[in-house]
Each structure stands twice: as C-alpha cells, then as structure tokens.
Design a protein around this motif. Structure first.
Motif, PDB file in Angstrom:
ATOM      1  N   LYS A 136       0.814  -1.216   0.000  1.00 27.58           N
ATOM      2  CA  LYS A 136       0.000   0.000   0.000  1.00 27.58           C
ATOM      3  C   LYS A 136       0.850   1.270   0.000  1.00 27.58           C
ATOM      4  O   LYS A 136       0.464   2.277  -0.599  1.00 27.58           O
ATOM      5  N   VAL A 137       2.005   1.248   0.662  1.00 31.29           N
ATOM      6  CA  VAL A 137       2.864   2.442   0.604  1.00 31.29           C
ATOM      7  C   VAL A 137       3.445   2.614  -0.797  1.00 31.29           C
ATOM      8  O   VAL A 137       3.666   3.740  -1.252  1.00 31.29           O
ATOM      9  N   ILE A 138       3.663   1.510  -1.493  1.00 27.92           N
ATOM     10  CA  ILE A 138       4.132   1.605  -2.884  1.00 27.92           C
ATOM     11  C   ILE A 138       3.049   2.242  -3.756  1.00 27.92           C
ATOM     12  O   ILE A 138       3.321   3.131  -4.568  1.00 27.92           O
ATOM     13  N   ALA A 139       1.803   1.780  -3.576  1.00 28.86           N
ATOM     14  CA  ALA A 139       0.688   2.344  -4.345  1.00 28.86           C
ATOM     15  C   ALA A 139       0.522   3.830  -4.057  1.00 28.86           C
ATOM     16  O   ALA A 139       0.265   4.627  -4.968  1.00 28.86           O
ATOM     17  N   ALA A 140       0.680   4.207  -2.785  1.00 35.25           N
ATOM     18  CA  ALA A 140       0.538   5.617  -2.399  1.00 35.25           C
ATOM     19  C   ALA A 140       1.606   6.472  -3.061  1.00 35.25           C
ATOM     20  O   ALA A 140       1.321   7.549  -3.606  1.00 35.25           O
ATOM     21  N   LYS A 141       2.849   6.015  -3.021  1.00 34.00           N
ATOM     22  CA  LYS A 141       3.953   6.759  -3.639  1.00 34.00           C
ATOM     23  C   LYS A 141       3.746   6.881  -5.143  1.00 34.00           C
ATOM     24  O   LYS A 141       3.939   7.964  -5.726  1.00 34.00           O
ATOM     25  N   ASP A 142       3.339   5.804  -5.794  1.00 32.72           N
ATOM     26  CA  ASP A 142       3.110   5.830  -7.239  1.00 32.72           C
ATOM     27  C   ASP A 142       1.990   6.804  -7.611  1.00 32.72           C
ATOM     28  O   ASP A 142       1.989   7.362  -8.714  1.00 32.72           O
TER      29      ASP A 142
ATOM     30  N   VAL B 236       9.868   1.861   3.371  1.00 33.28           N
ATOM     31  CA  VAL B 236       9.167   3.087   2.996  1.00 33.28           C
ATOM     32  C   VAL B 236       9.814   3.659   1.738  1.00 33.28           C
ATOM     33  O   VAL B 236      11.017   3.919   1.718  1.00 33.28           O
ATOM     34  N   PRO B 237       9.044   3.864   0.669  1.00 29.78           N
ATOM     35  CA  PRO B 237       9.620   4.414  -0.563  1.00 29.78           C
ATOM     36  C   PRO B 237      10.206   5.807  -0.335  1.00 29.78           C
ATOM     37  O   PRO B 237       9.704   6.586   0.479  1.00 29.78           O
TER      38      PRO B 237
ATOM     39  N   GLY C 278      10.873   9.596  -0.580  1.00 35.08           N
ATOM     40  CA  GLY C 278       9.981  10.707  -0.876  1.00 35.08           C
ATOM     41  C   GLY C 278       8.627  10.610  -0.211  1.00 35.08           C
ATOM     42  O   GLY C 278       7.804  11.519  -0.369  1.00 35.08           O
ATOM     43  N   LEU C 279       8.380   9.539   0.531  1.00 34.28           N
ATOM     44  CA  LEU C 279       7.104   9.363   1.233  1.00 34.28           C
ATOM     45  C   LEU C 279       7.367   9.379   2.735  1.00 34.28           C
ATOM     46  O   LEU C 279       8.186   8.619   3.242  1.00 34.28           O
ATOM     47  N   SER C 280       6.675  10.258   3.448  1.00 35.68           N
ATOM     48  CA  SER C 280       6.793  10.314   4.911  1.00 35.68           C
ATOM     49  C   SER C 280       5.667   9.492   5.521  1.00 35.68           C
ATOM     50  O   SER C 280       4.496   9.684   5.174  1.00 35.68           O
ATOM     51  N   VAL C 281       6.000   8.579   6.424  1.00 38.11           N
ATOM     52  CA  VAL C 281       5.004   7.736   7.086  1.00 38.11           C
ATOM     53  C   VAL C 281       4.811   8.218   8.515  1.00 38.11           C
ATOM     54  O   VAL C 281       5.772   8.381   9.266  1.00 38.11           O
ATOM     55  N   ALA C 282       3.561   8.446   8.882  1.00 36.60           N
ATOM     56  CA  ALA C 282       3.211   8.831  10.249  1.00 36.60           C
ATOM     57  C   ALA C 282       2.401   7.713  10.879  1.00 36.60           C
ATOM     58  O   ALA C 282       1.418   7.240  10.297  1.00 36.60           O
ATOM     59  N   ILE C 283       2.814   7.299  12.062  1.00 35.81           N
ATOM     60  CA  ILE C 283       2.133   6.222  12.777  1.00 35.81           C
ATOM     61  C   ILE C 283       1.029   6.822  13.658  1.00 35.81           C
ATOM     62  O   ILE C 283       1.275   7.771  14.398  1.00 35.81           O
ATOM     63  N   VAL C 284      -0.181   6.257  13.553  1.00 32.78           N
ATOM     64  CA  VAL C 284      -1.309   6.786  14.322  1.00 32.78           C
ATOM     65  C   VAL C 284      -2.016   5.651  15.065  1.00 32.78           C
ATOM     66  O   VAL C 284      -2.134   4.541  14.558  1.00 32.78           O
ATOM     67  N   ARG C 285      -2.456   5.967  16.279  1.00 30.25           N
ATOM     68  CA  ARG C 285      -3.200   4.987  17.083  1.00 30.25           C
ATOM     69  C   ARG C 285      -4.702   5.219  17.028  1.00 30.25           C
ATOM     70  O   ARG C 285      -5.477   4.280  17.211  1.00 30.25           O
ATOM     71  N   ASP C 286      -5.090   6.463  16.771  1.00 32.36           N
ATOM     72  CA  ASP C 286      -6.513   6.787  16.773  1.00 32.36           C
ATOM     73  C   ASP C 286      -6.743   8.041  15.933  1.00 32.36           C
ATOM     74  O   ASP C 286      -5.804   8.610  15.368  1.00 32.36           O
ATOM     75  N   LEU C 287      -8.004   8.444  15.858  1.00 36.42           N
ATOM     76  CA  LEU C 287      -8.345   9.624  15.063  1.00 36.42           C
ATOM     77  C   LEU C 287      -7.633  10.863  15.582  1.00 36.42           C
ATOM     78  O   LEU C 287      -7.178  11.705  14.786  1.00 36.42           O
ATOM     79  N   GLU C 288      -7.511  11.005  16.885  1.00 32.73           N
ATOM     80  CA  GLU C 288      -6.846  12.177  17.448  1.00 32.73           C
ATOM     81  C   GLU C 288      -5.408  12.275  16.955  1.00 32.73           C
ATOM     82  O   GLU C 288      -4.939  13.355  16.586  1.00 32.73           O
ATOM     83  N   ASP C 289      -4.686  11.137  16.947  1.00 30.05           N
ATOM     84  CA  ASP C 289      -3.316  11.137  16.421  1.00 30.05           C
ATOM     85  C   ASP C 289      -3.295  11.604  14.966  1.00 30.05           C
ATOM     86  O   ASP C 289      -2.432  12.389  14.559  1.00 30.05           O
ATOM     87  N   ALA C 290      -4.227  11.086  14.177  1.00 28.16           N
ATOM     88  CA  ALA C 290      -4.264  11.431  12.754  1.00 28.16           C
ATOM     89  C   ALA C 290      -4.502  12.922  12.555  1.00 28.16           C
ATOM     90  O   ALA C 290      -3.869  13.556  11.697  1.00 28.16           O
ATOM     91  N   LEU C 291      -5.394  13.507  13.345  1.00 23.59           N
ATOM     92  CA  LEU C 291      -5.679  14.937  13.209  1.00 23.59           C
ATOM     93  C   LEU C 291      -4.480  15.793  13.620  1.00 23.59           C
ATOM     94  O   LEU C 291      -4.216  16.848  13.019  1.00 23.59           O
ATOM     95  N   ILE C 292      -3.732  15.333  14.616  1.00 22.08           N
ATOM     96  CA  ILE C 292      -2.516  16.052  15.020  1.00 22.08           C
ATOM     97  C   ILE C 292      -1.503  16.040  13.879  1.00 22.08           C
ATOM     98  O   ILE C 292      -0.871  17.063  13.560  1.00 22.08           O
ATOM     99  N   VAL C 293      -1.334  14.883  13.239  1.00 21.60           N
ATOM    100  CA  VAL C 293      -0.407  14.781  12.107  1.00 21.60           C
ATOM    101  C   VAL C 293      -0.839  15.713  10.982  1.00 21.60           C
ATOM    102  O   VAL C 293      -0.015  16.411  10.378  1.00 21.60           O
ATOM    103  N   LEU C 294      -2.132  15.733  10.681  1.00 15.34           N
ATOM    104  CA  LEU C 294      -2.613  16.586   9.591  1.00 15.34           C
ATOM    105  C   LEU C 294      -2.401  18.062   9.905  1.00 15.34           C
ATOM    106  O   LEU C 294      -2.124  18.857   9.003  1.00 15.34           O
TER     107      LEU C 294
ATOM    108  N   LEU D 288       7.733  15.949   9.040  1.00 13.79           N
ATOM    109  CA  LEU D 288       7.424  14.826   9.912  1.00 13.79           C
ATOM    110  C   LEU D 288       8.708  14.079  10.284  1.00 13.79           C
ATOM    111  O   LEU D 288       9.628  13.980   9.479  1.00 13.79           O
ATOM    112  N   PRO D 289       8.782  13.536  11.498  1.00  9.05           N
ATOM    113  CA  PRO D 289       9.988  12.808  11.920  1.00  9.05           C
ATOM    114  C   PRO D 289      10.156  11.499  11.166  1.00  9.05           C
ATOM    115  O   PRO D 289       9.211  10.986  10.558  1.00  9.05           O
ATOM    116  N   GLU D 290      11.372  10.964  11.203  1.00 12.58           N
ATOM    117  CA  GLU D 290      11.635   9.669  10.597  1.00 12.58           C
ATOM    118  C   GLU D 290      10.809   8.578  11.289  1.00 12.58           C
ATOM    119  O   GLU D 290      10.474   8.706  12.483  1.00 12.58           O
ATOM    120  N   LEU D 291      10.474   7.552  10.539  1.00 13.57           N
ATOM    121  CA  LEU D 291       9.652   6.470  11.076  1.00 13.57           C
ATOM    122  C   LEU D 291      10.362   5.758  12.226  1.00 13.57           C
ATOM    123  O   LEU D 291      11.488   5.280  12.076  1.00 13.57           O
TER     124      LEU D 291
END
Length: 353
Positions: A292-298, A318-319, A321-337, A346-349
């Motif tokens: 899925k990360v390959i599909a996202a990068k492409d 991780v391809p 040019g693509l930054s990966v953010a790890i999230v546990r819940d919706l709140e984490d995702a909104l903080i990343v956004l 974003l920090p390194e994985l």
C-alpha cells in the motif's frame, strides 16, 4: 605411420533439443496450479473526488466545503482464488519481484469458505467500516450518534443457522446486557461449547434463544456476522465502487470531516493512508501495508498514515519521498494533519511499544 581414433562420438543433445525440453517444461509449469495467490499494489481512490461522475462523499443534510486536501484510500490487488490460482511461472516471477507478495491460498481464502463467501464477507466489512467512519466523523463534529448491535448475516450450517436472522438486534448474552461486539465475543469464548443464551429484539419483540458455539481453530464461533447500526442525525453517503475490506475506515473518516467542515485538514497536501476505524475512533491494523505504501507513492502522495500495529512491517520498506506517520486513533491522525498543513517536517519512522 598414422594414427586415428576409431571411437564413435558419444551421443549428446543438440542445442535445439535442450531448448525444446526447456520450452516443454515451462509450458507444463504454466498449466500447473500453484496453491498460492499473488498480492500487488492496487488502485488508489481519492475520497475527496468522484467515481463514475459521482462524489465519493456526499450529504443531503450537511453543508459541504471546498478543500485543497487530497485523501487517498490505498488497496491491494489480488491475483488468484481457490478456483483459479496462479500458475508456477506467475508465482516464480512474483517471488523475484519485491513489489509483489506470494501467499499460501489458505491464508487468503480459508478452506471452510467458498470464494463467494470470502467476497461477501469482504463487502460486508467495507459496509460496516463505512458506517463506523460516518459515526466517528459525526461524533467528532459534535453530533450524538446512538448505535445498536445487530446481525448482518448468518452462515449456513453453523450454530446460528435457523436461529438468528439478518436484522436481529442483540441486546444481552447469558443474562447480561451487551452493547459492543467485543463484549459478545468475550462471552462466546467464556461459554465455550456450552449453551449461550442470547437476548434479541426481532420485529420490535424481545425474545431469547440458545446457541451452542462451535470450535474453529483456537476460538469459538456461532456463525453470524455482526455489526453496528446507527441512528444517524444526518445523512452521509459513501460510495467507492467494487472495493471490499475494512481498511478504508480511517481515510473515510478524515474525508468526511474535511468535506463538511470549513478548513482543509491537510492544507494543499496529498495524503494517503490505511487502517480500520472502530466506533470509538481507534485505528486498527490491516494487511498488505508494504504494497500500500508503494501504491501511495506511485499515486503521488507525500504523506502516509499507518496504524501503529503495522509499524514494524514498514521499517526499511518506505519508498523514498514518502513520509510515514504512525497513528493509534483519530486524534493522532488529526494532530499529524495539523503538522502537515503547517508545513512541519514529519519525523523519521520509529516504532515504540
């Protein structure tokens, strides 16, 4: 005196003979079933866009807002099923390709289920995931969203067959009120192969039935697919075509929030991701994360949201040019956004326990 060798030359295959044998061997391999299936990076769907001329996310009750953000649901493409699995030439080629994954067919299509049953379950998982995503998003927007546990479908020749029917509301187990699938599952495991007393509401009438769970692998099951039905305060329609599974839950939730709130959640950035979403906003793990990360990068994404339980799988995969953010819940995702929208790098994985 002249000497000559009178020995007859040893017979040997001609070059064309060897080529012919190899061709016959390869032809044979092309017809032999392998017992495997092949996973590849699949399609990517922008939930803020359209499919077949219709918005993926729409509502007749909520005001929609234009957004500069793009949110992609990533998928995995599957080659093969129990009735027609790939031949050995395809499998060998996939083994040699780092962008493909070869899996034993039983891990994708359980022996006790037909291909059609697996597809039906995948479709159901998508429907349930969409309902959960709508509920989580509306609650995040401040709405009250009551829910009930209900029977979505019943598998033939299982303990639940001819006892439960689609549309039953499950309200108690062993005499105790239950409101979540996790509570019901725990009660089933605790009951084992003894009788399970279930309280139902069917056609508005309360009733009780008994079911004896059956052992399947290391756990007990009753043979029914359950989900949540919600009393939504506003209508939200999600459509994604012929895509199954629950892994789009997180991205659907973000897309709904972005569609019906004024600001662009991720600014003008292209964000992809994956992960289930529970009714309380927890992000759950999925399969095929490396693909899925390959599909996202492409597809051009620069940020990928991944469930915390999948983190270890992504280390070293991780391809560029693509930054990966790890999230546990919706709140984490909104903080990343928020960070992405502000232009924060974003920090390194890294994976933490």
């Amino acid at each position: 005196m002249s000497y000559f060798n009178s020995e007859k030359p040893k017979p040997r295959f001609s070059r064309w003979g060897i080529v012919s044998l190899l061709a016959l061997a390869l032809a044979g391999l092309s017809f032999l079933p392998s017992g495997y299936v092949i996973e590849r990076p699949g399609q990517v769907f922008n939930v803020m866009g359209e499919i077949d001329g219709k918005q993926v996310i729409s509502s007749s009750d909520l005001e929609s807002y234009p957004s500069e953000s793009r949110f992609d649901i990533t998928t995995v493409s599957l080659l093969g099923n129990r009735e027609a699995n790939p031949n050995w030439i395809q499998v060998l080629a996939a083994w040699a390709d780092p962008d493909q994954l070869v899996l034993p067919i039983d891990t994708v299509f359980p022996p006790n289920l037909s291909t059609e049953e697996v597809r039906a379950e995948s479709t159901l998982q998508m429907e349930v995931s969409q309902q959960d995503a709508i509920a989580v998003a509306l609650k995040q927007m401040g709405y009250q969203v009551p829910r009930s546990l209900y029977v979505n479908s019943v598998i033939e020749d299982t303990p639940a067959s001819k006892k439960l029917i689609a549309g039953d509301f499950v309200v108690s187990a062993q005499g105790f009120a239950i409101t979540t699938f996790e509570e019901l599952k725990a009660t089933i495991q605790a009951t084992g192969d003894s009788e399970l007393l279930l309280g139902l509401v069917r056609d508005g009438i309360e009733r009780q039935i008994t079911i004896t769970p059956a052992k399947q692998g290391d756990s007990f099951v009753i043979g029914a697919m359950l989900g949540y039905t919600y009393d939504f305060p506003a209508s939200v329609l999600l459509q994604l075509g012929d895509v199954g599974g629950p892994s789009g839950g997180l991205m659907f939730t973000l897309g709904i929030l972005d569609s019906f709130t004024p600001d662009s959640l991720a600014g003008n950035n292209h964000v992809a991701g994956t992960g289930t979403i529970s009714s309380d906003g927890q992000v759950g793990p999925i399969g095929g994360i490396k693909l899925k990360v390959i599909a996202a990068k492409d597809a051009g994404a620069t940020v990928f949201l991944a469930p915390s339980q999948n983190c270890e799988e992504l280390l070293g995969h991780v391809p560029s040019g693509l930054s990966v953010a790890i999230v546990r819940d919706l709140e984490d995702a909104l903080i990343v956004l928020d960070q992405v929208a502000a232009g924060t790098k974003l920090p390194e994985l890294k994976c933490t326990n």
